[in-house]
Design a protein around this motif. Sequence first.
Motif, PDB file in Angstrom:
ATOM      1  N   SER A  94     -14.856   0.088 -35.200  1.00  0.00           N
ATOM      2  CA  SER A  94     -13.604  -0.577 -34.858  1.00  0.00           C
ATOM      3  C   SER A  94     -13.647  -2.033 -35.319  1.00  0.00           C
ATOM      4  CB  SER A  94     -13.337  -0.495 -33.353  1.00  0.00           C
ATOM      5  OG  SER A  94     -14.414  -1.048 -32.620  1.00  0.00           O
TER       6      SER A  94
ATOM      7  N   SER B  39     -13.274   4.042 -39.772  1.00  0.00           N
ATOM      8  CA  SER B  39     -12.899   2.993 -38.819  1.00  0.00           C
ATOM      9  C   SER B  39     -11.774   3.501 -37.933  1.00  0.00           C
ATOM     10  CB  SER B  39     -12.441   1.718 -39.524  1.00  0.00           C
ATOM     11  OG  SER B  39     -11.983   0.773 -38.567  1.00  0.00           O
TER      12      SER B  39
ATOM     13  N   ASP C  27     -10.425  -2.911 -32.066  1.00  0.00           N
ATOM     14  CA  ASP C  27     -11.313  -2.666 -30.931  1.00  0.00           C
ATOM     15  C   ASP C  27     -10.499  -2.794 -29.648  1.00  0.00           C
ATOM     16  OD1 ASP C  27     -13.212  -2.797 -28.873  1.00  0.00           O
ATOM     17  OD2 ASP C  27     -14.704  -3.704 -30.184  1.00  0.00           O
TER      18      ASP C  27
END
Length: 274
Positions: free
Chosen positions: A37, A72, A76
Motif C-alpha cells: 500500500s 499494490s 494505506d
Amino acid sequence: MSAQAARAPSPQPPILLRETVGSIAVLTLNRPAARNSLSEAMIASLHAEFDAIRDDKAVRGVVIAANGPAFSAGHDMKELTARRADPDRGRAFFAEMMTACSAMMQAIVLLPKPVVASVQGVATAAGCQIVASCDLAIASEAASFATPGVDIGLFCSTPMVALTRNVPRKQAMEMLLTGEPIPAARAREIGLINHVVSAGTERDAAIALAEKVALKSAYTVKLGKEAFYRQAEMSLADAYRYAAEVMTENMMARDAEEGIGAFIEKRTPTWRDE
C-alpha cells in the motif's frame, strides 16, 4: 548479550528497493505484508527516486515492480484512518496525501525516460493508478486490476484521472462504478496494459521492454514522450501545430541527422543523446 540488546527491534527492510540492471533502474515496492500500500513514506520514496533518476544519464529506463502477492492495494487505509483522531478529523492530512500522491504519479509521466510497470498480482485503486500512469505495462497472467473504492464509500477519483487517459470511457466507468476486478487479458483488451506473460516472467519481460527503448536516442525518447502527453490534451488543430514544431526541432537534433544518415547508408546509428 544484555537484556536491552535482546529486546532491541530488528531493523526493518527498506520499503522501496532499487536495483540497476544494465541501464535500467528497477524500483521494487517492498511492503508485501501491507500489500504494498502507498503509505506517506512509500509515496515520498518513489517521488525521491524519480527525482534522482531524472538527470542520471546512466539510467535510460525504469521498471516499477513489487514483492509479494499484490502489486499494490492503493492508499494505506490504516494510516489514513488513524488521522481521523486529528482535530480536523484528518482533512489536512488527507489533502496533503492526495496532493503528494498526485504529484508522484505526474512525476512518472514527466520523467524523460520510459517507465514500465511489472505487475505480478492485484493492482487496485492507487495501485492501478500507478500502472495507468506508466508509459508501458507488462502483467502476469495471474494479475488483476480494479478501482474498488466505491465498495467502501470512497470513489477512486484520483485513480480515475490516469485510468480515463488509458482506457475507453465505458470501460473506465464500469471499473469505477462496479469496483469489480478485471483479469490481465481483459486489461490488455481495453488498453490498460501492453502484454500478458506467464506468471513469474513479468519482471524480466518488463526489463526487456525497457531495454528495447533504451537502445534508442535518449534525446529522441525524451522529446517524444513529452510531446505524446502534451498533444493528447490539445484540440486536433493545436496538436498538429505543436507536433509540427516538435518535429522541426527534432530534425535539427544531432541524433536525427545521425539516425537518418545511418538509415540511408544502411548502418547502425551512433547516438550522442543530443
